[in-house]
Design a protein around this motif. Structure first.
Motif, PDB file in Angstrom:
ATOM      1  N   LEU A  14       0.799  -1.225   0.000  1.00 30.13           N
ATOM      2  CA  LEU A  14       0.000   0.000   0.000  1.00 30.13           C
ATOM      3  C   LEU A  14       0.834   1.278   0.000  1.00 30.13           C
ATOM      4  N   LYS A  15       2.041   1.221   0.537  1.00 28.96           N
ATOM      5  CA  LYS A  15       2.888   2.426   0.670  1.00 28.96           C
ATOM      6  C   LYS A  15       3.103   3.165  -0.650  1.00 28.96           C
ATOM      7  N   ILE A  17       1.144   3.506  -3.118  1.00 25.80           N
ATOM      8  CA  ILE A  17      -0.106   4.149  -3.540  1.00 25.80           C
ATOM      9  C   ILE A  17      -0.533   5.234  -2.560  1.00 25.80           C
ATOM     10  N   TYR A  18      -0.487   4.918  -1.265  1.00 27.32           N
ATOM     11  CA  TYR A  18      -1.060   5.793  -0.244  1.00 27.32           C
ATOM     12  C   TYR A  18      -0.034   6.577   0.565  1.00 27.32           C
ATOM     13  N   GLU A  22      -0.615   7.074   5.542  1.00 25.72           N
ATOM     14  CA  GLU A  22      -1.947   6.584   5.165  1.00 25.72           C
ATOM     15  C   GLU A  22      -1.967   5.061   5.099  1.00 25.72           C
ATOM     16  N   ALA A  23      -0.912   4.441   4.585  1.00 23.57           N
ATOM     17  CA  ALA A  23      -0.847   2.973   4.541  1.00 23.57           C
ATOM     18  C   ALA A  23      -0.920   2.396   5.948  1.00 23.57           C
ATOM     19  N   ILE A  26      -4.549   2.836   7.259  1.00 18.93           N
ATOM     20  CA  ILE A  26      -5.457   1.883   6.613  1.00 18.93           C
ATOM     21  C   ILE A  26      -5.312   0.502   7.246  1.00 18.93           C
ATOM     22  N   LEU A  56      -8.170  -2.797  -1.631  1.00 15.66           N
ATOM     23  CA  LEU A  56      -7.472  -1.553  -1.311  1.00 15.66           C
ATOM     24  C   LEU A  56      -6.514  -1.153  -2.419  1.00 15.66           C
ATOM     25  N   ASN A  59      -7.884   0.907  -5.067  1.00 20.08           N
ATOM     26  CA  ASN A  59      -8.301   2.235  -4.575  1.00 20.08           C
ATOM     27  C   ASN A  59      -9.706   2.265  -4.001  1.00 20.08           C
ATOM     28  N   PRO A  61     -12.167   2.549  -0.975  1.00 22.19           N
ATOM     29  CA  PRO A  61     -12.004   3.103   0.368  1.00 22.19           C
ATOM     30  C   PRO A  61     -12.048   2.013   1.440  1.00 22.19           C
TER      31      PRO A  61
END
Length: 112
Positions: A14-15, A17-18, A22-23, A26, A56, A59, A61
């Protein structure tokens, strides 16, 4: 595999992307809402984690992934047919409660 292992896999996925913060957020939400803060995961938990991570990465939520959103201290069950409550809406509601009070009052909400 335990939550720490899944968290590391999820974080690395996730890092990009977010971003880092944020990762991490989440994954904390995912852990709290889907796995009851337990560190040990069963086979079905791993399947849920993998499915959640895939969603996730598309994308979606985290609130739709977990089926949970919070508003004014209430835990709400949601799906993708409803809007996710926004923090700004909570602030407006808090200001209205402060101004109007919690006495006898009628409120009409149109269009939300």
């Amino acid at each position: 595999m335990n939550w720490s292992d899944c968290k590391q896999i999820g974080y690395e996925s996730l890092k990009p992307i977010y971003g880092e913060i944020e990762a991490s957020s989440i994954l904390r939400i995912l852990h709290e809402d889907l796995f009851d803060k337990s560190n040990s995961l069963h086979m079905q938990d791993l399947a849920v984690f993998n499915t959640s991570l895939s969603r996730l990465l598309e994308n979606e939520p985290v609130q739709y992934v977990t089926g949970t959103a919070y508003f004014m201290g209430f835990k709400l069950r949601i799906n993708n047919s409803v809007l996710i409550p926004r923090f700004e809406t909570e602030e407006v509601a808090a200001m209205a409660i402060k101004k109007i009070g919690l006495g006898k009052c009628r409120v009409l909400d149109i269009g939300t």
